[in-house]
Design a protein around this motif. Structure first.
Motif, short mmCIF file in Angstrom:
data_model
loop_
_atom_site.label_atom_id
_atom_site.label_comp_id
_atom_site.label_asym_id
_atom_site.label_seq_id
_atom_site.Cartn_x
_atom_site.Cartn_y
_atom_site.Cartn_z
N LEU A 53 -1.76 12.54 1.83
CA LEU A 53 -1.73 13.14 2.95
C LEU A 53 -1.17 14.68 2.46
O LEU A 53 -0.62 14.68 1.60
N GLU A 54 -1.70 15.58 3.25
CA GLU A 54 -1.22 16.95 3.15
C GLU A 54 0.14 16.83 3.57
O GLU A 54 1.01 17.70 2.92
N SER A 55 0.46 16.54 4.61
CA SER A 55 1.80 16.51 5.10
C SER A 55 2.02 15.22 6.07
O SER A 55 1.41 14.43 6.37
N LEU A 56 3.35 15.03 6.05
CA LEU A 56 3.57 13.92 6.79
C LEU A 56 3.31 13.89 8.60
O LEU A 56 3.19 12.81 8.78
N ALA A 57 2.96 15.05 8.99
CA ALA A 57 2.55 15.06 10.31
C ALA A 57 1.06 14.18 10.23
O ALA A 57 0.93 13.75 11.47
N ASP A 58 0.56 14.25 9.27
CA ASP A 58 -0.69 13.47 9.28
C ASP A 58 -0.65 12.00 9.63
O ASP A 58 -1.55 11.19 9.80
N LEU A 59 0.60 11.56 9.35
CA LEU A 59 0.66 10.02 10.00
C LEU A 59 0.66 9.64 11.30
O LEU A 59 0.48 8.52 11.63
N GLU A 60 0.77 10.78 12.15
CA GLU A 60 0.37 10.35 13.47
C GLU A 60 -0.99 9.81 13.81
O GLU A 60 -1.03 9.31 14.94
N GLN A 61 -1.82 9.92 12.91
CA GLN A 61 -3.10 9.24 12.94
C GLN A 61 -2.93 8.23 11.64
O GLN A 61 -3.56 8.86 10.48
N PRO A 62 -2.57 7.20 11.46
CA PRO A 62 -2.43 6.50 10.45
C PRO A 62 -3.71 6.19 9.69
O PRO A 62 -4.71 5.75 9.96
N PRO A 63 -3.59 6.54 8.14
CA PRO A 63 -4.84 6.22 7.30
C PRO A 63 -5.30 4.99 7.21
O PRO A 63 -6.40 4.71 7.13
N TRP A 64 -4.46 3.99 7.43
CA TRP A 64 -4.76 2.74 7.40
C TRP A 64 -5.66 2.14 8.25
O TRP A 64 -6.19 1.22 8.09
N LEU A 65 -5.65 2.94 9.46
CA LEU A 65 -6.40 2.58 10.66
C LEU A 65 -7.80 2.89 10.40
O LEU A 65 -8.68 2.45 11.03
N GLU A 66 -8.19 3.55 9.41
CA GLU A 66 -9.47 4.23 9.18
C GLU A 66 -10.04 3.52 8.05
O GLU A 66 -11.31 3.70 7.76
N SER A 67 -9.32 2.62 7.35
CA SER A 67 -9.91 1.85 6.18
C SER A 67 -11.01 0.90 6.37
O SER A 67 -10.90 0.26 7.39
N ARG A 79 0.90 -1.17 -0.01
CA ARG A 79 0.01 -0.05 0.02
C ARG A 79 0.69 1.25 0.03
O ARG A 79 1.87 1.21 0.58
N SER A 80 0.45 2.27 -0.85
CA SER A 80 1.20 3.60 -1.12
C SER A 80 0.68 4.74 -0.35
O SER A 80 -0.73 4.81 -0.25
N VAL A 81 1.43 5.35 0.41
CA VAL A 81 1.03 6.63 1.03
C VAL A 81 1.81 7.73 0.30
O VAL A 81 3.01 7.95 0.44
N TRP A 82 1.17 8.83 -0.53
CA TRP A 82 1.70 9.77 -1.23
C TRP A 82 1.36 10.94 -0.38
O TRP A 82 0.35 11.37 0.05
#
Length: 233
Positions: free
Chosen positions: A219-233, A197-200
């Motif tokens: 993601l708009e910025s790397l800081a958004d990874l503190e709440q990983p998007p794959w946990l919301e999938s 899976r890719s995070v751009w």
């Protein structure tokens, strides 16, 4: 390749340049100074170097060798002597300080947070010595459980080989990993070819509404990874 999105993630891989850190001076500025330092008129545009970079990566023994080959060819193609291009390559190396880099916003905190939950890997195109200097300059020398220098340890991205080597070192499978990078053609394409899976994280605000290849997450910025998007999938 269709990338599974339901398996839990246990490893997060990262690109380095313009994903985790960035030079303080742009390539255009460094190249302009290199032309001046070598005492020649501008022989080519910065984009010509970066468009051709990957063509020389696999067969070059170092980044200095890569630049000399590339700049020499670009000079000849522009109607100049090869020696003029080699002189610019040497001047570029003298002007480019690998320690003159800064971490992007949120990088240390994101890596610390993710490192508590996931195994971390780095897959970066670039000369190992050069990339290690950057990691040391931004305090990330010990941030990763494994590092692969694509183009030197393996084929360059987007070939699946460097991603596969990192996964093997982390003892995980593609469907249980994500890769974070700023390049569609190198990072997203390479992750997709490997089944990861890719995070751009786009390099700027003017990015395509329908990027190709399509990342799994944007993601708009790397800081958004503190709440990983794959946990919301």
């Amino acid at each position: 390749m269709t990338v599974p999105t339901t398996a839990p993630v246990d490893a997060v891989l990262f690109d380095l340049d313009d994903t985790l850190c960035r030079y303080r001076r742009s390539p255009a500025t460094v190249l302009e100074r290199a032309f001046e330092r070598a005492g020649v008129d501008p022989l080519f545009e910065p984009s010509a170097y970066y468009d051709r970079y990957d063509d020389y990566l696999e067969d070059s023994s170092s980044v200095a060798d890569l630049r000399e080959r590339c700049f020499g060819d670009l000079a000849v193609e522009a109607g100049f002597e090869r020696d003029a291009g080699i002189a610019v390559a040497e001047a570029f190396a003298a002007e480019r300080d690998q320690r003159a880099v800064d971490p992007l916003s949120g990088v240390p905190d994101v890596l610390e947070t993710l490192g508590e939950e996931y195994r971390l890997g780095l897959v970066t195109d670039g000369d190992p010595g050069m990339q290690r200097e950057k990691l040391a300059a931004v305090g990330l020398t010990n941030a990763f459980d494994t590092t692969v220098f694509a183009g030197y340890d393996t084929a360059p991205k987007p070939d699946p080989e460097p991603f596969g080597r990192a996964l093997a070192a982390l003892e995980t499978d593609p469907e249980r990993a994500v890769y974070v990078g700023n390049s569609l053609s190198s990072d997203v394409a390479g992750a997709r070819a490997t089944g990861i899976r890719s995070v751009w994280v786009p390099p700027g605000p003017d990015f395509p509404a329908e990027p190709t290849p399509c990342p799994d997450y944007t993601l708009e910025s790397l800081a958004d990874l503190e709440q990983p998007p794959w946990l919301e999938s």
